[in-house]
Write a protein that holds these residues in place. Structure first.
Motif, mmCIF file in Angstrom:
data_model
loop_
_atom_site.group_PDB
_atom_site.id
_atom_site.type_symbol
_atom_site.label_atom_id
_atom_site.label_comp_id
_atom_site.label_asym_id
_atom_site.label_seq_id
_atom_site.Cartn_x
_atom_site.Cartn_y
_atom_site.Cartn_z
ATOM 1 N N ARG A 53 17.634 5.920 9.493
ATOM 2 C CA ARG A 53 16.448 6.295 10.257
ATOM 3 C C ARG A 53 15.521 5.097 10.316
ATOM 4 N NH1 ARG A 53 17.863 11.060 7.869
ATOM 5 N NH2 ARG A 53 17.446 13.016 8.972
ATOM 6 N N PRO A 54 14.943 4.805 11.485
ATOM 7 C CA PRO A 54 13.934 3.743 11.538
ATOM 8 C C PRO A 54 12.714 4.166 10.733
ATOM 9 C CG PRO A 54 14.012 4.929 13.616
ATOM 10 C CD PRO A 54 15.169 5.426 12.808
ATOM 11 N N ALA A 55 11.877 3.207 10.415
ATOM 12 C CA ALA A 55 10.744 3.454 9.522
ATOM 13 C C ALA A 55 9.821 4.546 10.044
ATOM 14 C CB ALA A 55 9.971 2.163 9.291
ATOM 15 N N ASN A 56 9.546 4.546 11.342
ATOM 16 C CA ASN A 56 8.616 5.551 11.879
ATOM 17 C C ASN A 56 9.178 6.962 11.762
ATOM 18 O OD1 ASN A 56 10.575 5.138 13.824
ATOM 19 N ND2 ASN A 56 9.165 5.198 15.559
ATOM 20 N N ALA A 57 10.499 7.111 11.943
ATOM 21 C CA ALA A 57 11.132 8.418 11.807
ATOM 22 C C ALA A 57 11.130 8.862 10.343
ATOM 23 C CB ALA A 57 12.557 8.377 12.343
ATOM 24 N N MET A 58 11.375 7.927 9.436
ATOM 25 C CA MET A 58 11.338 8.258 8.011
ATOM 26 C C MET A 58 9.934 8.662 7.592
ATOM 27 S SD MET A 58 12.977 8.707 5.228
ATOM 28 C CE MET A 58 14.558 7.959 5.647
ATOM 29 N N LEU A 59 8.940 7.972 8.132
ATOM 30 C CA LEU A 59 7.555 8.300 7.801
ATOM 31 C C LEU A 59 7.216 9.720 8.242
ATOM 32 C CD1 LEU A 59 4.871 7.301 6.639
ATOM 33 C CD2 LEU A 59 4.292 6.430 8.916
ATOM 34 N N GLN A 60 7.699 10.112 9.399
ATOM 35 C CA GLN A 60 7.451 11.464 9.889
ATOM 36 C C GLN A 60 8.073 12.508 8.963
ATOM 37 O OE1 GLN A 60 8.829 11.687 13.938
ATOM 38 N NE2 GLN A 60 7.287 10.252 14.705
ATOM 39 N N VAL A 61 9.271 12.222 8.477
ATOM 40 C CA VAL A 61 9.927 13.126 7.545
ATOM 41 C C VAL A 61 9.104 13.261 6.268
ATOM 42 C CG1 VAL A 61 11.944 13.463 6.065
ATOM 43 C CG2 VAL A 61 12.247 12.699 8.419
ATOM 44 N N LEU A 62 8.668 12.154 5.740
ATOM 45 C CA LEU A 62 7.900 12.157 4.493
ATOM 46 C C LEU A 62 6.554 12.851 4.651
ATOM 47 C CD1 LEU A 62 8.735 8.502 3.408
ATOM 48 C CD2 LEU A 62 9.591 10.591 2.331
ATOM 49 N N GLN A 63 5.928 12.639 5.794
ATOM 50 C CA GLN A 63 4.610 13.253 6.028
ATOM 51 C C GLN A 63 4.715 14.764 6.220
ATOM 52 O OE1 GLN A 63 3.402 10.937 9.437
ATOM 53 N NE2 GLN A 63 2.162 9.549 8.202
ATOM 54 N N SER A 64 5.886 15.234 6.627
ATOM 55 C CA SER A 64 6.056 16.663 6.894
ATOM 56 C C SER A 64 6.358 17.479 5.642
ATOM 57 C CB SER A 64 7.183 16.864 7.913
ATOM 58 O OG SER A 64 8.441 16.530 7.336
ATOM 59 N N GLY A 78 4.081 1.774 4.360
ATOM 60 C CA GLY A 78 3.716 2.297 3.044
ATOM 61 C C GLY A 78 4.855 2.967 2.314
ATOM 62 N N ILE A 79 6.090 2.648 2.717
ATOM 63 C CA ILE A 79 7.270 3.258 2.101
ATOM 64 C C ILE A 79 7.974 2.242 1.207
ATOM 65 C CG2 ILE A 79 9.473 4.418 2.501
ATOM 66 C CD1 ILE A 79 8.437 5.136 5.303
ATOM 67 N N THR A 80 7.952 2.476 -0.078
ATOM 68 C CA THR A 80 8.702 1.648 -1.019
ATOM 69 C C THR A 80 10.172 2.017 -0.937
ATOM 70 O OG1 THR A 80 6.885 1.272 -2.577
ATOM 71 C CG2 THR A 80 9.113 1.233 -3.485
ATOM 72 N N VAL A 81 11.035 1.018 -0.912
ATOM 73 C CA VAL A 81 12.477 1.235 -0.817
ATOM 74 C C VAL A 81 13.130 0.839 -2.133
ATOM 75 C CG1 VAL A 81 14.617 0.580 0.351
ATOM 76 C CG2 VAL A 81 12.517 0.905 1.677
ATOM 77 N N LEU A 84 13.457 -3.722 6.861
ATOM 78 C CA LEU A 84 12.794 -3.390 5.606
ATOM 79 C C LEU A 84 11.281 -3.587 5.680
ATOM 80 C CD1 LEU A 84 13.220 -2.563 2.624
ATOM 81 C CD2 LEU A 84 13.502 -4.993 2.097
ATOM 82 N N GLN A 85 10.849 -4.646 6.361
ATOM 83 C CA GLN A 85 9.416 -4.911 6.455
ATOM 84 C C GLN A 85 8.685 -3.780 7.174
ATOM 85 O OE1 GLN A 85 7.995 -7.612 4.831
ATOM 86 N NE2 GLN A 85 6.151 -6.400 5.244
ATOM 87 N N ASP A 86 9.357 -3.150 8.128
ATOM 88 C CA ASP A 86 8.754 -2.009 8.824
ATOM 89 C C ASP A 86 8.475 -0.871 7.846
ATOM 90 O OD1 ASP A 86 8.970 -3.418 11.187
ATOM 91 O OD2 ASP A 86 10.818 -2.413 11.819
ATOM 92 N N TYR A 87 9.412 -0.646 6.930
ATOM 93 C CA TYR A 87 9.227 0.385 5.905
ATOM 94 C C TYR A 87 8.041 0.036 5.009
ATOM 95 C CZ TYR A 87 13.602 2.844 6.889
ATOM 96 O OH TYR A 87 14.593 3.589 7.486
ATOM 97 N N LYS A 123 0.865 -1.185 0.000
ATOM 98 C CA LYS A 123 0.000 0.000 0.000
ATOM 99 C C LYS A 123 0.904 1.239 0.000
ATOM 100 C CE LYS A 123 -3.766 -2.333 2.454
ATOM 101 N NZ LYS A 123 -4.658 -2.324 3.655
ATOM 102 N N GLU A 124 1.524 1.440 -1.137
ATOM 103 C CA GLU A 124 2.533 2.490 -1.236
ATOM 104 C C GLU A 124 1.957 3.886 -1.053
ATOM 105 O OE1 GLU A 124 5.716 2.434 -4.407
ATOM 106 O OE2 GLU A 124 4.668 4.285 -4.987
ATOM 107 N N LYS A 125 2.580 4.637 -0.140
ATOM 108 C CA LYS A 125 2.260 6.054 0.067
ATOM 109 C C LYS A 125 3.440 6.929 -0.346
ATOM 110 C CE LYS A 125 -0.628 5.010 4.127
ATOM 111 N NZ LYS A 125 -0.765 5.209 5.604
ATOM 112 N N TYR A 126 4.620 6.389 -0.147
ATOM 113 C CA TYR A 126 5.844 7.127 -0.442
ATOM 114 C C TYR A 126 6.875 6.165 -1.030
ATOM 115 C CZ TYR A 126 3.688 10.233 3.026
ATOM 116 O OH TYR A 126 2.808 11.018 3.727
ATOM 117 N N ALA A 127 7.899 6.741 -1.649
ATOM 118 C CA ALA A 127 9.021 5.947 -2.151
ATOM 119 C C ALA A 127 10.307 6.702 -1.847
ATOM 120 C CB ALA A 127 8.891 5.687 -3.646
ATOM 121 N N ILE A 128 11.320 5.974 -1.407
ATOM 122 C CA ILE A 128 12.622 6.576 -1.139
ATOM 123 C C ILE A 128 13.683 5.802 -1.906
ATOM 124 C CG2 ILE A 128 11.979 7.445 1.138
ATOM 125 C CD1 ILE A 128 13.485 5.058 2.369
#
Length: 232
Positions: free
Chosen positions: A220-231, A136-139, A129-132, A106-111
């Motif tokens: 960055r752990p997945a939750n921290a990366m998600l915060q960056v992307l959401q901001s 919703g973060i594609t790696v 990786l599974q956390d990413y 369920k991709e929301k972002y890609a890095i």
């Protein structure tokens, strides 16, 4: 020395037209620095030309005797933007077909992650990786062997990119397992990734390139990366 200093702090503009004869003065001056001029065009600032070289983007006077290297920003109604961000994005898009991709269901972002199998934090990111993917973060992985393309790690990354299942080969390589191959067949891909990484400022791994051209160094752990992307 100057050539080494400039590597990795400038950006390449490889898709624009070649420099014209009228820009011979700039080409001549830059050649003295060991820089090969690929193109010259008007910049957003009057009196400065945007000069694309094999070591990145520079801004120069018409006679080439004065130049600036680094990032140029534009202040707009919605904030500041990196003038060269579109360049990075376009160059990234050209390389993405050669990336090793782990797509979120369920991709929301890609890095895009510059990675090295011998890097401890690269291994840690891969273990998570599974956390990413769950976030919703594609790696998307690009190769960045820290000791150079023609190194032991560079050869291992070549084998990974040439494997029948590169995604599994990446997992094996980061777990310390051998990956079969001649170590050379995909070195051209590794070299392109490495050069691009150096040009956008990668000086360690992992380094994360966002789709807007922003480079985030370090793990960055997945939750921290998600915060960056959401901001953003």
């Amino acid at each position: 020395m100057l050539r080494r200093t400039l590597t990795g702090i400038a950006l390449t503009l490889s898709f624009v037209l070649p420099a014209h004869a009228d820009d011979a003065a700039i080409q001549t001056q830059f050649a003295k620095l060991g820089l090969n001029v690929e193109s010259v065009q008007a910049s957003p600032v009057a009196g400065l030309k945007l000069v694309a070289t094999d070591q990145g983007i520079f801004y120069a006077s018409d006679d080439g005797q004065y130049f600036i290297h680094g990032k140029m920003f534009k202040i707009g109604e919605t904030g500041i933007t990196d003038v060269a961000a579109a360049v990075v994005k376009k160059q990234l898009e050209a390389l993405l077909p050669t990336a090793i991709v782990y797509k979120a269901p369920k991709e929301k972002y890609a890095i895009t992650v510059f990675t090295d199998t011998s890097c401890g934090y690269c291994q840690k990111l891969h273990q998570e990786l599974q956390d990413y993917l769950d976030a919703g973060i594609t790696v998307r992985y690009l190769a960045y062997p820290r000791h150079g393309v023609d190194s032991q790690t560079g050869h291992l990354l070549s084998n990974i990119w040439c494997a029948k299942d590169p995604a599994q080969a990446m997992t094996d390589g980061k777990a310390g397992k051998a990956v079969a191959g001649d170590g050379k067949s995909c070195l051209d891909i590794i070299a392109k990734h490495y050069q691009f990484g150096a040009q956008v400022g990668v000086n360690g791994t992992p380094a994360v390139l966002l789709d807007d051209g922003t480079l985030l160094p370090g793990y960055r752990p997945a939750n921290a990366m998600l915060q960056v992307l959401q901001s953003r």
